[in-house]
Scaffold this motif. Structure first.
Motif, PDB file in Angstrom:
ATOM      1  N   UNK A 189       0.824  -1.211   0.000  1.00 36.81           N
ATOM      2  CA  UNK A 189       0.000   0.000   0.000  1.00 36.81           C
ATOM      3  C   UNK A 189       0.856   1.257   0.000  1.00 36.81           C
ATOM      4  N   UNK A 190       1.952   1.253   0.752  1.00 33.84           N
ATOM      5  CA  UNK A 190       2.826   2.425   0.800  1.00 33.84           C
ATOM      6  C   UNK A 190       3.488   2.670  -0.559  1.00 33.84           C
ATOM      7  N   UNK A 191       3.888   1.595  -1.223  1.00 30.59           N
ATOM      8  CA  UNK A 191       4.442   1.728  -2.575  1.00 30.59           C
ATOM      9  C   UNK A 191       3.376   2.293  -3.508  1.00 30.59           C
ATOM     10  N   UNK A 192       2.169   1.771  -3.402  1.00 35.88           N
ATOM     11  CA  UNK A 192       1.068   2.268  -4.221  1.00 35.88           C
ATOM     12  C   UNK A 192       0.753   3.725  -3.946  1.00 35.88           C
ATOM     13  N   UNK A 193       0.813   4.115  -2.671  1.00 37.49           N
ATOM     14  CA  UNK A 193       0.556   5.513  -2.309  1.00 37.49           C
ATOM     15  C   UNK A 193       1.596   6.429  -2.946  1.00 37.49           C
ATOM     16  N   UNK A 211      -1.869   9.466 -14.518  1.00 35.50           N
ATOM     17  CA  UNK A 211      -0.909   8.803 -15.379  1.00 35.50           C
ATOM     18  C   UNK A 211      -0.925   7.302 -15.153  1.00 35.50           C
ATOM     19  N   UNK A 212      -0.231   6.565 -16.028  1.00 37.15           N
ATOM     20  CA  UNK A 212      -0.216   5.105 -15.923  1.00 37.15           C
ATOM     21  C   UNK A 212       0.366   4.642 -14.592  1.00 37.15           C
ATOM     22  N   UNK A 213       1.415   5.327 -14.108  1.00 39.59           N
ATOM     23  CA  UNK A 213       2.018   4.954 -12.827  1.00 39.59           C
ATOM     24  C   UNK A 213       1.032   5.186 -11.683  1.00 39.59           C
ATOM     25  N   UNK A 214       0.249   6.244 -11.783  1.00 39.68           N
ATOM     26  CA  UNK A 214      -0.729   6.519 -10.735  1.00 39.68           C
ATOM     27  C   UNK A 214      -1.830   5.465 -10.704  1.00 39.68           C
ATOM     28  N   UNK A 215      -2.277   5.043 -11.879  1.00 38.78           N
ATOM     29  CA  UNK A 215      -3.270   3.967 -11.925  1.00 38.78           C
ATOM     30  C   UNK A 215      -2.708   2.679 -11.332  1.00 38.78           C
ATOM     31  N   UNK A 216      -1.442   2.417 -11.605  1.00 39.67           N
ATOM     32  CA  UNK A 216      -0.801   1.238 -11.020  1.00 39.67           C
ATOM     33  C   UNK A 216      -0.765   1.349  -9.501  1.00 39.67           C
TER      34      UNK A 216
END
Length: 298
Positions: A131-135, A266-271
């Protein structure tokens, strides 16, 4: 129509309605303090009317001192959560603020472990790390700014601060006995009215007719209406299904922000959003915990 279908429709409707909250907040043109104050006023009236219909309005006046004290404390925290969340929307937009706010399930797990001395399993730590990586991925600026930009960082901090306060509200609510969900929500709104009336500079005469319209939607739909839908629908659903449906809120917020204001992730944000979603389900549904326990036992 079965109870589960009724619950599904109720929770899904409530979450999608919440996804439109940010537009109403920003379009009102009011500061976060004023929006929060009028949300408490109008939402409180709706919840009081609902309580009167249900016949449990007067039960609020007979709450034990300890329960009332905790309910009032949760009210102050909820008000702080709303102010911080609305402030975050103004700095970083609806989508990013909503995504950052939805790390609160992990805060609930960590705070609950500290308060109640519950054991955190290896799988839980793994999901929190995901979750922290995703955040970090989801809240990266896509406006040509760096993540260190002062206003961007302030918005992220406000969203996370609001999530932290809401986490404590959740923990308090879980431990409260002798008070229903609608009663607790009403006490929180009443607490907000008293507290915010001391700090909000704008009075009713300084609010335009357009702003009254937005405040009415926020109070009637996004507060009273959503609470009534959730309190009626959630008990009819299983935990896994409810956990999945709760993500309709950030999903709707992302779509609405893109349609109304043209803020596309962006694509990274969706990821990053995907990482948070999967990790939240992992924590809520305890994926991997049983396996970890079996390994430990072996």
């Amino acid at each position: 129509m079965t109870k589960q279908i009724q619950g599904f429709i109720g929770v899904a409707s409530a979450q999608m309605l919440l996804g439109t909250l940010g537009v109403c907040v920003l379009e009102s043109g009011a500061d976060p303090l004023s929006v929060t104050f009028y949300r408490c006023v109008i939402g409180g009236l709706v919840l009081a009317f609902y309580g009167a219909i249900q016949g449990n309005l007067y039960g609020v006046m007979r709450l034990p001192p300890r329960v009332l004290g905790l309910a009032l404390t949760s009210g102050l925290l909820m008000v702080g959560n709303w102010v911080l969340f609305f402030t975050a929307m103004q700095y970083i937009g609806i989508a990013v603020a909503t995504i950052a706010f939805h790390v609160q399930p992990f805060m609930v797990v960590v705070i609950g472990a500290l308060v109640f001395r519950e054991r955190l399993h290896a799988a839980t730590f793994a999901w929190i790390a995901v979750a922290l990586v995703g955040l970090a991925m989801a809240t990266e600026s896509t406006k040509g700014q760096t993540a260190a930009d002062a206003s961007w960082l302030l918005g992220i901090c406000c969203a996370l601060g609001g999530a932290f306060l809401y986490s404590i509200v959740t923990i308090i609510a879980k431990g409260l006995k002798g008070i229903t969900g609608p009663q607790l929500a009403l006490v929180q709104c009443l607490c907000g009215i008293v507290f915010m009336s001391l700090v909000v500079p704008a009075g009713p005469l300084e609010v335009s007719s357009v702003q009254w319209g937005w405040f009415a939607v926020i109070g009637v739909v996004h507060t009273g209406g959503v609470y009534m839908l959730l309190y009626d629908a959630l008990p009819k659903l299983s935990t896994p299904l409810a956990a999945v449906l709760l993500f309709l809120y950030p999903a709707t917020a992302i779509i609405v922000d893109a349609i109304v204001y043209g803020h596309r992730l962006g694509s990274a944000q969706y990821a990053g959003v995907g990482c948070i979603l999967i990790a939240s389900l992992g924590v809520t549904l305890k994926w991997g915990v049983r396996r970890s326990l079996a390994v430990s036992a072996a």
